[in-house]
Design a protein around this motif. Structure first.
Motif, PDB file in Angstrom:
ATOM      1  N   GLY A 230       0.799  -1.219   0.000  1.00  0.00           N
ATOM      2  CA  GLY A 230       0.000   0.000   0.000  1.00  0.00           C
ATOM      3  C   GLY A 230       0.829   1.265   0.000  1.00  0.00           C
ATOM      4  O   GLY A 230       0.340   2.325  -0.390  1.00  0.00           O
ATOM      5  N   ARG A 231       2.094   1.177   0.423  1.00  0.00           N
ATOM      6  CA  ARG A 231       2.912   2.387   0.557  1.00  0.00           C
ATOM      7  C   ARG A 231       4.019   2.498  -0.489  1.00  0.00           C
ATOM      8  O   ARG A 231       4.544   3.593  -0.705  1.00  0.00           O
ATOM      9  N   LEU A 232       4.404   1.398  -1.088  1.00  0.00           N
ATOM     10  CA  LEU A 232       5.501   1.384  -2.046  1.00  0.00           C
ATOM     11  C   LEU A 232       4.988   0.913  -3.400  1.00  0.00           C
ATOM     12  O   LEU A 232       3.853   0.452  -3.518  1.00  0.00           O
ATOM     13  N   THR A 233       5.813   1.005  -4.423  1.00  0.00           N
ATOM     14  CA  THR A 233       5.420   0.439  -5.704  1.00  0.00           C
ATOM     15  C   THR A 233       5.452  -1.078  -5.618  1.00  0.00           C
ATOM     16  O   THR A 233       6.185  -1.657  -4.814  1.00  0.00           O
ATOM     17  N   ALA A 234       4.672  -1.726  -6.468  1.00  0.00           N
ATOM     18  CA  ALA A 234       4.639  -3.186  -6.482  1.00  0.00           C
ATOM     19  C   ALA A 234       6.013  -3.754  -6.817  1.00  0.00           C
ATOM     20  O   ALA A 234       6.439  -4.775  -6.249  1.00  0.00           O
ATOM     21  N   THR A 235       6.730  -3.107  -7.728  1.00  0.00           N
ATOM     22  CA  THR A 235       8.061  -3.584  -8.109  1.00  0.00           C
ATOM     23  C   THR A 235       9.028  -3.500  -6.940  1.00  0.00           C
ATOM     24  O   THR A 235       9.816  -4.413  -6.686  1.00  0.00           O
ATOM     25  N   SER A 236       8.985  -2.392  -6.213  1.00  0.00           N
ATOM     26  CA  SER A 236       9.868  -2.222  -5.062  1.00  0.00           C
ATOM     27  C   SER A 236       9.632  -3.312  -4.023  1.00  0.00           C
ATOM     28  O   SER A 236      10.582  -3.893  -3.483  1.00  0.00           O
ATOM     29  N   VAL A 237       8.371  -3.616  -3.752  1.00  0.00           N
ATOM     30  CA  VAL A 237       8.049  -4.634  -2.750  1.00  0.00           C
ATOM     31  C   VAL A 237       8.527  -6.013  -3.200  1.00  0.00           C
ATOM     32  O   VAL A 237       9.136  -6.754  -2.424  1.00  0.00           O
ATOM     33  N   THR A 238       8.271  -6.358  -4.454  1.00  0.00           N
ATOM     34  CA  THR A 238       8.610  -7.709  -4.896  1.00  0.00           C
ATOM     35  C   THR A 238      10.113  -7.941  -4.946  1.00  0.00           C
ATOM     36  O   THR A 238      10.572  -9.082  -4.868  1.00  0.00           O
ATOM     37  N   PHE A 239      10.913  -6.876  -5.064  1.00  0.00           N
ATOM     38  CA  PHE A 239      12.363  -7.039  -5.040  1.00  0.00           C
ATOM     39  C   PHE A 239      12.878  -7.402  -3.650  1.00  0.00           C
ATOM     40  O   PHE A 239      14.057  -7.732  -3.493  1.00  0.00           O
ATOM     41  N   LEU A 240      12.015  -7.347  -2.648  1.00  0.00           N
ATOM     42  CA  LEU A 240      12.391  -7.823  -1.315  1.00  0.00           C
ATOM     43  C   LEU A 240      12.272  -9.343  -1.212  1.00  0.00           C
ATOM     44  O   LEU A 240      12.787  -9.945  -0.270  1.00  0.00           O
ATOM     45  N   GLY A 241      11.600  -9.967  -2.183  1.00  0.00           N
ATOM     46  CA  GLY A 241      11.377 -11.412  -2.150  1.00  0.00           C
ATOM     47  C   GLY A 241      12.634 -12.254  -2.037  1.00  0.00           C
ATOM     48  O   GLY A 241      12.643 -13.265  -1.315  1.00  0.00           O
ATOM     49  N   PRO A 242      13.749 -11.931  -2.740  1.00  0.00           N
ATOM     50  CA  PRO A 242      14.962 -12.744  -2.623  1.00  0.00           C
ATOM     51  C   PRO A 242      15.522 -12.849  -1.210  1.00  0.00           C
ATOM     52  O   PRO A 242      16.356 -13.731  -0.940  1.00  0.00           O
ATOM     53  N   LEU A 243      15.079 -11.978  -0.305  1.00  0.00           N
ATOM     54  CA  LEU A 243      15.545 -12.101   1.075  1.00  0.00           C
ATOM     55  C   LEU A 243      15.097 -13.411   1.702  1.00  0.00           C
ATOM     56  O   LEU A 243      15.721 -13.886   2.668  1.00  0.00           O
ATOM     57  N   ALA A 271      22.445 -11.330  -4.989  1.00  0.00           N
ATOM     58  CA  ALA A 271      21.007 -11.230  -4.724  1.00  0.00           C
ATOM     59  C   ALA A 271      20.706 -10.090  -3.755  1.00  0.00           C
ATOM     60  O   ALA A 271      19.727  -9.351  -3.932  1.00  0.00           O
ATOM     61  N   PHE A 272      21.536  -9.944  -2.735  1.00  0.00           N
ATOM     62  CA  PHE A 272      21.305  -8.867  -1.773  1.00  0.00           C
ATOM     63  C   PHE A 272      21.535  -7.507  -2.421  1.00  0.00           C
ATOM     64  O   PHE A 272      20.781  -6.548  -2.177  1.00  0.00           O
ATOM     65  N   GLY A 273      22.549  -7.418  -3.272  1.00  0.00           N
ATOM     66  CA  GLY A 273      22.775  -6.176  -3.997  1.00  0.00           C
ATOM     67  C   GLY A 273      21.609  -5.831  -4.902  1.00  0.00           C
ATOM     68  O   GLY A 273      21.209  -4.663  -5.009  1.00  0.00           O
ATOM     69  N   ALA A 274      21.046  -6.851  -5.564  1.00  0.00           N
ATOM     70  CA  ALA A 274      19.881  -6.618  -6.424  1.00  0.00           C
ATOM     71  C   ALA A 274      18.687  -6.158  -5.602  1.00  0.00           C
ATOM     72  O   ALA A 274      17.900  -5.299  -6.038  1.00  0.00           O
ATOM     73  N   THR A 275      18.526  -6.711  -4.407  1.00  0.00           N
ATOM     74  CA  THR A 275      17.430  -6.296  -3.528  1.00  0.00           C
ATOM     75  C   THR A 275      17.564  -4.825  -3.156  1.00  0.00           C
ATOM     76  O   THR A 275      16.582  -4.071  -3.193  1.00  0.00           O
ATOM     77  N   LEU A 276      18.787  -4.405  -2.813  1.00  0.00           N
ATOM     78  CA  LEU A 276      19.004  -3.001  -2.472  1.00  0.00           C
ATOM     79  C   LEU A 276      18.782  -2.095  -3.682  1.00  0.00           C
ATOM     80  O   LEU A 276      18.156  -1.040  -3.572  1.00  0.00           O
ATOM     81  N   LEU A 277      19.292  -2.521  -4.836  1.00  0.00           N
ATOM     82  CA  LEU A 277      19.127  -1.718  -6.046  1.00  0.00           C
ATOM     83  C   LEU A 277      17.656  -1.593  -6.427  1.00  0.00           C
ATOM     84  O   LEU A 277      17.220  -0.561  -6.956  1.00  0.00           O
ATOM     85  N   GLY A 278      16.886  -2.652  -6.153  1.00  0.00           N
ATOM     86  CA  GLY A 278      15.465  -2.624  -6.468  1.00  0.00           C
ATOM     87  C   GLY A 278      14.675  -1.638  -5.637  1.00  0.00           C
ATOM     88  O   GLY A 278      13.519  -1.332  -5.964  1.00  0.00           O
ATOM     89  N   GLN A 279      15.280  -1.126  -4.548  1.00  0.00           N
ATOM     90  CA  GLN A 279      14.579  -0.153  -3.705  1.00  0.00           C
ATOM     91  C   GLN A 279      14.872   1.288  -4.103  1.00  0.00           C
ATOM     92  O   GLN A 279      14.290   2.212  -3.542  1.00  0.00           O
ATOM     93  N   MET A 280      15.761   1.484  -5.066  1.00  0.00           N
ATOM     94  CA  MET A 280      16.071   2.843  -5.505  1.00  0.00           C
ATOM     95  C   MET A 280      14.899   3.415  -6.286  1.00  0.00           C
ATOM     96  O   MET A 280      14.271   2.718  -7.077  1.00  0.00           O
ATOM     97  N   ARG A 281      14.616   4.648  -6.071  1.00  0.00           N
ATOM     98  CA  ARG A 281      13.498   5.294  -6.744  1.00  0.00           C
ATOM     99  C   ARG A 281      13.785   5.434  -8.225  1.00  0.00           C
ATOM    100  O   ARG A 281      14.885   5.796  -8.627  1.00  0.00           O
TER     101      ARG A 281
END
Length: 317
Positions: A230-243, A271-281
């Motif tokens: 509800g607060r972030l983009t769907a793409t941003s949230v799903t990039f947390l999945g690899p955690l 994978a962790f780097g991709a997760t962090l990069l996926g949170q960039m606006r």
């Protein structure tokens, strides 16, 4: 709470899901994946419904069932089926394709144009997870591959539709979580009893394991997940999945004595780097912007209402 705090809280959901494998193997009866999915979803959903005391109205009956089916009712059985038929953690690799599924669906349903960075980051996340979980002896199984792809697509579709539909006026993520878990659990129940038969006899360890899965791993984790959507983009949230697979690998090393090879460590870093990069606006024009932030104040008021309702209910009881 700022955006970084929202991301951190949402990330607790896949981190919690990463403990599922260890809890399942160490505490629960073997070979009962559907029953385990049922025990994760339905009790948690009923508890949240009892606390919130709010049912869907009008078109939200259908929407709650649809979201419950995609995020829970179809996702859990397909995920377990793929995990049983695909060796060496290959199911996790297909699950890591979630960001790419979401990026594609977001174009159709959210008008979010994926950037080159998003696509490359999604590929990097899948590559990193594959280095962590794949084994040289892993072999493909057609049914397992189809189930893994379907489970990943189901969760991605549920994530995007959750973002597209939002929530009814005055309804917070706690209530939405209860609706979806209950609907999903009710869909799993007949399949579980038809395929696996009567429930097994549970000892104290199994009861403790199911309580953890239902309350922490499911009720709290999915509440944080839907709150984040509800607060972030769907793409941003799903990039947390690899955690999730990364957490499973760390728990396996720390608690179960499983070794981590240099290749796995490299995969974890990627994978962790991709997760962090996926949170960039992304740019507003390129990706639709972080639309969740634009509605933050309204969502925050609803979340506070959830918390106050929860405390008020506890006091009354």
């Amino acid at each position: 709470m700022n955006r970084a705090g929202t991301i951190a809280l949402t990330a607790l959901a896949p981190v919690s899901w990463g403990s599922t494998y260890a809890v399942t193997t160490e505490f629960l009866p073997p070979d009962r994946p559907l029953f385990t999915g049922l025990m994760r979803a339905l009790p948690a959903g009923l508890v949240l419904l009892a606390v919130a005391r709010t049912l869907p109205r009008g078109v939200w009956w259908g929407k709650a069932v649809a979201l419950g089916a995609l995020n829970i009712g179809a996702f859990f059985p397909l995920l377990f089926l793929s995990a049983y038929r695909l060796p060496g953690g290959m199911a996790a690799v297909f699950g890591s394709l979630g960001p790419l599924w979401v990026a594609g669906l977001a174009v159709l349903l959210l008008s979010e144009k994926p950037t080159v960075r998003t696509l490359l980051t999604g590929i990097a996340a899948a590559l990193g997870v594959s280095l962590v979980v794949l084994r040289a002896t892993a072999e493909l199984d057609t049914i397992g591959v189809l189930a893994a792809l379907a489970s990943s697509a189901s969760m991605a579709a549920g994530t995007v539709l959750t973002k597209r539909w939002g929530r009814p006026e005055g309804v917070g993520p706690l209530v939405m979580t209860g609706w979806q878990l209950t609907a999903g659990g009710l869909l799993i129940a007949p399949v579980a009893f038809l395929v696996e038969g009567a429930p097994p006899v549970l000892d104290g360890r199994a009861v403790a394991g199911y309580l953890y899965l239902a309350l922490v791993n499911t009720a709290v984790a999915y509440w944080l997940w839907f709150r984040g959507i509800g607060r972030l983009t769907a793409t941003s949230v799903t990039f947390l999945g690899p955690l999730s697979p990364l957490t499973a690998a760390v728990i396996g090393w720390a608690a179960l004595g499983e070794a981590l090879t240099p290749v796995q460590l490299l995969g974890m870093a990627i994978a962790f780097g991709a997760t962090l990069l996926g949170q960039m606006r992304g740019s507003r024009r390129g990706s639709g912007g972080d639309t969740g932030d634009q509605k933050f104040s309204k969502t925050e008021r609803i979340d506070r209402k959830d918390s106050m309702d929860l405390m008020d209910s506890a006091v009354r009881r």
